[in-house]
Design an enzyme around this catalytic site. Sequence first.
Site, short mmCIF file in Angstrom:
data_model
loop_
_atom_site.label_atom_id
_atom_site.label_comp_id
_atom_site.label_asym_id
_atom_site.label_seq_id
_atom_site.Cartn_x
_atom_site.Cartn_y
_atom_site.Cartn_z
N ALA A 64 0.83 -1.20 0.00
CA ALA A 64 0.00 0.00 0.00
C ALA A 64 0.87 1.25 0.00
O ALA A 64 1.38 1.67 1.05
CB ALA A 64 -0.94 -0.01 1.21
N GLU A 123 -1.89 6.95 -2.71
CA GLU A 123 -2.94 7.61 -1.93
C GLU A 123 -3.83 8.41 -2.87
O GLU A 123 -3.47 8.66 -4.02
CB GLU A 123 -2.29 8.54 -0.89
N ALA A 173 -1.63 11.16 -3.97
CA ALA A 173 -0.21 10.87 -4.27
C ALA A 173 -0.10 9.57 -5.05
O ALA A 173 -0.43 8.49 -4.53
CB ALA A 173 0.60 10.77 -2.98
N GLY A 174 0.34 9.68 -6.31
CA GLY A 174 0.55 8.49 -7.14
C GLY A 174 2.02 8.35 -7.46
O GLY A 174 2.80 7.78 -6.70
N PHE A 192 -6.39 2.56 -4.60
CA PHE A 192 -6.03 1.67 -5.72
C PHE A 192 -5.05 0.59 -5.28
O PHE A 192 -4.03 0.36 -5.93
CB PHE A 192 -5.42 2.48 -6.87
N ARG A 225 -7.71 -16.41 -42.62
CA ARG A 225 -8.71 -15.60 -43.33
C ARG A 225 -8.17 -15.14 -44.69
O ARG A 225 -7.07 -14.60 -44.79
CB ARG A 225 -9.10 -14.37 -42.49
N GLY A 253 -9.40 -6.99 -37.95
CA GLY A 253 -10.54 -6.26 -38.49
C GLY A 253 -11.71 -6.29 -37.51
O GLY A 253 -11.51 -6.21 -36.30
N GLU A 285 3.22 0.57 -11.29
CA GLU A 285 4.64 0.28 -11.00
C GLU A 285 5.59 1.15 -11.83
O GLU A 285 6.57 0.68 -12.39
CB GLU A 285 4.94 -1.20 -11.18
N SER A 321 5.19 5.15 -17.73
CA SER A 321 6.28 5.20 -18.71
C SER A 321 7.07 6.50 -18.62
O SER A 321 8.30 6.51 -18.69
CB SER A 321 5.72 5.04 -20.13
C1 LIG Z 1 -4.36 -2.02 -11.93
C2 LIG Z 1 -3.65 -1.16 -10.92
C3 LIG Z 1 -3.16 -1.74 -9.76
C4 LIG Z 1 -2.52 -0.95 -8.80
N1 LIG Z 1 -2.07 -1.54 -7.64
C5 LIG Z 1 -1.45 -0.79 -6.71
C6 LIG Z 1 -0.98 -1.38 -5.49
O1 LIG Z 1 -1.12 -2.59 -5.28
N2 LIG Z 1 -0.39 -0.59 -4.57
C7 LIG Z 1 -0.22 0.75 -4.76
O2 LIG Z 1 0.32 1.40 -3.89
N3 LIG Z 1 -0.67 1.35 -5.91
C8 LIG Z 1 -1.27 0.61 -6.87
N4 LIG Z 1 -1.74 1.19 -8.03
C9 LIG Z 1 -1.57 2.62 -8.23
C10 LIG Z 1 -0.43 2.92 -9.18
O3 LIG Z 1 0.78 2.63 -8.55
C11 LIG Z 1 -0.54 4.39 -9.64
O4 LIG Z 1 -1.65 4.45 -10.52
C12 LIG Z 1 0.73 4.87 -10.32
O5 LIG Z 1 1.77 5.01 -9.39
C13 LIG Z 1 0.52 6.23 -11.01
O6 LIG Z 1 -0.05 7.15 -10.14
P1 LIG Z 1 -1.37 7.94 -10.57
O7 LIG Z 1 -2.31 6.97 -11.20
O8 LIG Z 1 -1.82 8.70 -9.38
O9 LIG Z 1 -0.92 8.91 -11.72
P2 LIG Z 1 -0.20 10.35 -11.54
O10 LIG Z 1 0.92 10.25 -10.60
O11 LIG Z 1 -1.26 11.36 -11.31
O12 LIG Z 1 0.39 10.55 -13.00
C14 LIG Z 1 -0.48 10.69 -14.14
C15 LIG Z 1 0.37 10.77 -15.36
O13 LIG Z 1 1.20 11.93 -15.31
C16 LIG Z 1 2.46 11.68 -15.89
N5 LIG Z 1 3.51 11.91 -14.90
C17 LIG Z 1 3.46 11.77 -13.55
N6 LIG Z 1 4.63 12.08 -12.99
C18 LIG Z 1 5.46 12.42 -13.98
C19 LIG Z 1 6.82 12.85 -14.04
N7 LIG Z 1 7.60 12.93 -12.94
N8 LIG Z 1 7.34 13.13 -15.25
C20 LIG Z 1 6.61 12.99 -16.40
N9 LIG Z 1 5.32 12.62 -16.39
C21 LIG Z 1 4.75 12.33 -15.20
C22 LIG Z 1 2.41 10.20 -16.37
O14 LIG Z 1 2.01 10.21 -17.73
C23 LIG Z 1 1.34 9.60 -15.52
O15 LIG Z 1 0.71 8.49 -16.17
C24 LIG Z 1 -2.38 0.43 -9.01
C25 LIG Z 1 -2.86 1.01 -10.19
C26 LIG Z 1 -3.50 0.22 -11.13
C27 LIG Z 1 -4.03 0.88 -12.39
#
Ligand SMILES: Cc1cc2nc3c(=O)[nH]c(=O)nc-3n(C[C@H](O)[C@H](O)[C@H](O)COP(=O)(O)OP(=O)(O)OC[C@H]3O[C@@H](n4cnc5c(N)ncnc54)[C@H](O)[C@@H]3O)c2cc1C
Length: 378
Positions: free
Chosen positions: A124, A127, A130-131, A156, A261, A333, A357, A360
């Site tokens: 976990a 948040e 915070a991603g 998530f 096909r 198709g 994780e 990109s």
């Molecule tokens: C199927 C699934 C399973 C998951 N499981 C877990 C889990 O088990 N535990 C857990 O803790 N989390 C989990 N997550 C959360 C996941 O780790 C986050 O979605 C991920 O870290 C991205 O954070 P965010 O979605 O908040 O995107 P944001 O941080 O808001 O980023 C959005 C977009 O902004 C761009 N971006 C962000 N930062 C930068 C940067 N520094 N430079 C350039 N571009 C940037 C990227 O294009 C990114 O896709 C899961 C997510 C999914 C979809």
Amino acid sequence: MALTLDPLYGELQDEARAVAATIEPIAFEADARSTVHPDVVDALSKSRLCTLVVPARYGGRFAVIDPLAVCVVREVLMATSSQLDSLFALQGIGSYPLTLGGSDALRERWLPKIAAGEALAALALTEPEAGSDLKSISTELAASDNMLLLRGNKAFISNAGVAAIYSVLAREGPSHSMVLVPADSPGLTVTAIPELIAPHVLGDLAFDDVMVSPGDRLGEPGRGFDLVRATLSVFRISVAGAALGVAQAALEEAARHAASRQQFGRPLARLGAVAALLADSWSELEAARLLAYRAGELAREDPARALAQSSMAKLLATETAGRIVDRAVQIMGRFGLVRGSKIERLYRQARPMRIYEGASEVLREGIARALVDEIASP
Ligand SMILES: Cc1cc2nc3c(=O)[nH]c(=O)nc-3n(C[C@H](O)[C@H](O)[C@H](O)COP(=O)(O)OP(=O)(O)OC[C@H]3O[C@@H](n4cnc5c(N)ncnc54)[C@H](O)[C@@H]3O)c2cc1C
């Protein structure tokens, strides 16, 4: 660097194929759910696959976890079922901070159950606010009498609601720490989240003054990011493995269709533009696979030093999988657009891999930093 894998990895893939074959008949049903399919957990716990993500001392297979082994197994599992793949991967991802940073007693308590598939694990970090920017998390850990008090929200989280243990990252004073929180801790609640385009067992967690025993600390206070980084360096390569599995399955679907096909008096595969799509996909897949296996070999020697290679492997494999599933749909198709078909499922499943994780774009930043450091250092 040997580019031919040791036969051990072929044997592991055979073992994974046998488990995947038992799930094949229910894979569509399992992968359409955001809840655990009991037959999938059952198949996983009856198999010995989870022993690959726990050290031998605590019931695992090898003395230390082998990132390449996890990668090649995920490649096989994901080609059949994303739920099977995800449950397997999370046994490692969720328990690795415990493997590295737990006390002996804590490891003895949980890791044998993880290895046997009797207890599910979760990590976990994310948040609501915070991603990618994990340093900005607000979940807090504070001392309270002889205990620790955990307060905040995680979003998530894979396996939320089914995991027996959560490895949780929290702010502690000016820095960050990790603790292990058993699922039955008073004050911990799980809520469902909206279903994703590729369903996944996910939920949000609320820690409402959860009391954590000091014995459930993972690692030293303030060193939480060491554990996060170590977990990523071992398991990021395995996401590349899962992406290879999706891409391989999509390419096989497209190739079978293009061979059978006929249009304009010949198989689609003999039309130049379609042949080019197939050829590019196969070539890119092989390149992504070589990089993933190479990163796996490097990480087996020294996971921390291989972080840039792991990131490259994940970046290349997930972006390649995205292109390959897209081309596969194009080759098929209208038949590629049918809801409930295998290719449709693969098309959806490839998408989240470029976000979780390490998105990109975030990976590219880290890889570029590592390159500049390497070039700039004497
Ligand atoms: C199927 C699934 C399973 C998951 N499981 C877990 C889990 O088990 N535990 C857990 O803790 N989390 C989990 N997550 C959360 C996941 O780790 C986050 O979605 C991920 O870290 C991205 O954070 P965010 O979605 O908040 O995107 P944001 O941080 O808001 O980023 C959005 C977009 O902004 C761009 N971006 C962000 N930062 C930068 C940067 N520094 N430079 C350039 N571009 C940037 C990227 O294009 C990114 O896709 C899961 C997510 C999914 C979809």
